[in-house]
Structures are given as C-alpha cells and as structure tokens.
Design a protein around this motif. Structure first.
Motif, short mmCIF file in Angstrom:
data_model
loop_
_atom_site.label_atom_id
_atom_site.label_comp_id
_atom_site.label_asym_id
_atom_site.label_seq_id
_atom_site.Cartn_x
_atom_site.Cartn_y
_atom_site.Cartn_z
N GLY A 277 0.80 -1.22 0.00
CA GLY A 277 0.00 0.00 0.00
C GLY A 277 0.83 1.27 0.00
N GLY A 278 2.16 1.13 -0.01
CA GLY A 278 3.04 2.29 0.00
C GLY A 278 3.09 2.99 -1.34
N VAL A 279 3.64 4.20 -1.34
CA VAL A 279 3.72 5.03 -2.53
C VAL A 279 5.16 5.46 -2.76
CG1 VAL A 279 2.96 7.21 -3.59
CG2 VAL A 279 1.37 5.89 -2.20
N PHE A 280 5.59 5.40 -4.02
CA PHE A 280 6.91 5.87 -4.43
C PHE A 280 6.74 6.93 -5.50
CE2 PHE A 280 10.30 4.96 -7.74
CZ PHE A 280 11.23 5.84 -7.19
N ILE A 281 7.41 8.06 -5.30
CA ILE A 281 7.37 9.15 -6.28
C ILE A 281 8.77 9.41 -6.79
CG2 ILE A 281 6.92 11.60 -6.65
CD1 ILE A 281 4.60 11.40 -4.85
N LEU A 282 8.90 9.49 -8.10
CA LEU A 282 10.16 9.82 -8.75
C LEU A 282 9.99 11.15 -9.47
CD1 LEU A 282 13.04 9.03 -9.66
CD2 LEU A 282 11.97 7.82 -11.60
N GLU A 283 10.81 12.13 -9.08
CA GLU A 283 10.82 13.41 -9.78
C GLU A 283 11.84 13.32 -10.91
OE1 GLU A 283 11.92 18.09 -8.98
OE2 GLU A 283 11.11 16.93 -7.30
N HIS A 284 11.46 13.85 -12.08
CA HIS A 284 12.34 13.74 -13.25
C HIS A 284 12.01 14.81 -14.27
CE1 HIS A 284 9.02 11.82 -15.51
NE2 HIS A 284 8.76 11.19 -14.35
N GLY A 285 12.86 14.91 -15.28
CA GLY A 285 12.64 15.85 -16.37
C GLY A 285 11.58 15.36 -17.33
N LYS A 286 11.12 16.25 -18.21
CA LYS A 286 10.02 15.91 -19.12
C LYS A 286 10.38 14.89 -20.19
CE LYS A 286 10.90 19.90 -22.07
NZ LYS A 286 10.39 21.16 -22.55
#
Length: 176
Positions: A142-151
């Motif tokens: 149920g966990g969440v992973f977010i990856l910030e990245h370029g377009k």
C-alpha cells in the motif's frame, strides 16, 4: 525554501547560493503532495527521501506528521544544511545518511510507507531507480513511491506505475 503545510507551516530556510541542488518549486511540491494525499495519510508513516538535496521534501514530510524520515544525500554541504534545518525545527524524527543512494538502496533492510526520489535529471542511472525500489522490496504494501524527473523521461510502461503529473518543467511519476 518554505514548508507548505503541517506543524512547521510557513517556516523558511535560506539556501546557500553555493548549492548545486535547488529545492522542488513550491508550486510543484504543493500540487504533488495534494495528489499523494489521495493515496496515503502521512501521519505516523515512515518515509525515505532519496537524493535529499536541500531537504525540502524531508522537512515537508516531517511537518506533515511522518513518524520518521530517512534522508539520503551524498553532498557534505547539503547534508550539513539538512541537519541544520532539522535542528532548527527541534525534531529528532529525521535520520540523515550522508552517502551514495545506490549503495544505501542495496544495503537497506527497512520498508517504507512513502519513498520520494529527486535525483539529478541528468543522472545516468535515473531509469534504474523504480526497479531498484521494487526489486529490493523497500516499499510496504500500500506504500507510494514518487520519482521526480525531467520531461524527457517516460515511466508509463514501468511495472507498478500508477500516474504521471507535470507542473511546469517538473515531472513526477507515481508508483504503488
């Protein structure tokens, strides 16, 4: 850099001009946290902030009630800044690890409710990060992973991908 909401709402920290890293913009940070709120309640969760940089996400997570946040940052000056900020907030809920993120992922045995990763957009191994998170079993059920990245990056065909959000030049891929 400011904390948007929570118990430390409105607190500001001046980032030294010598820093290579810049915090996620307030606009992007506020919007992605609004989206994530639909997936997870941060109160009492255990979070991991990879490539912590200025500590902007770490501080936001602490403010929103995470029980603990592990921040991983390789740069000594950035790590010292994060330490300074958490000391100013008088919190002991942050564990700061100054070291290589990939080495940390390989040896970490803890599971997290929430993982945020904001690597340098030009990082050669950026595409490997989602697979490493799931292959090492670092996310709780149920966990969440977010990856910030370029377009220019597209993670829509990567296993566990849920959705993509873009705010100006800042892009986020969300995985569960």
């Amino acid at each position: 850099m400011r904390i948007i909401t929570g118990i430390y709402k409105g607190r500001h920290f001046d980032i030294p001009r010598t820093f290579k890293a810049r915090p996620t913009t307030d606009f992007a940070k506020e919007n992605i946290f609004n989206v994530v709120r639909g997936y997870i309640d941060f109160e009492g969760t255990v979070a991991l902030d990879l490539f912590a940089g200025t500590g902007s996400i770490t501080l936001e997570l602490l403010s929103r009630g995470c029980a603990s946040v592990i921040s991983v940052e390789a740069d000594r000056e950035h790590a010292d800044f994060i330490r300074h900020c958490t000391e100013k907030l008088n919190t002991d809920r942050n564990i700061l690890i100054r070291g290589d993120v990939f080495r940390f992922l390989k040896t970490c045995r803890q599971k997290f409710d929430f993982i945020f990763s904001d690597p340098p957009y030009a990082l050669n191994k950026l595409d490997e990060i989602p697979a490493l998170i799931f292959n090492y079993g670092l996310l709780k059920e149920g966990g969440v992973f977010i990856l910030e990245h370029g377009k220019q990056k597209d993670f829509t065909n990567v296993p566990h991908f849920v959705e993509h959000r873009a705010y100006g030049s800042v892009n986020f891929s969300i995985f569960k």
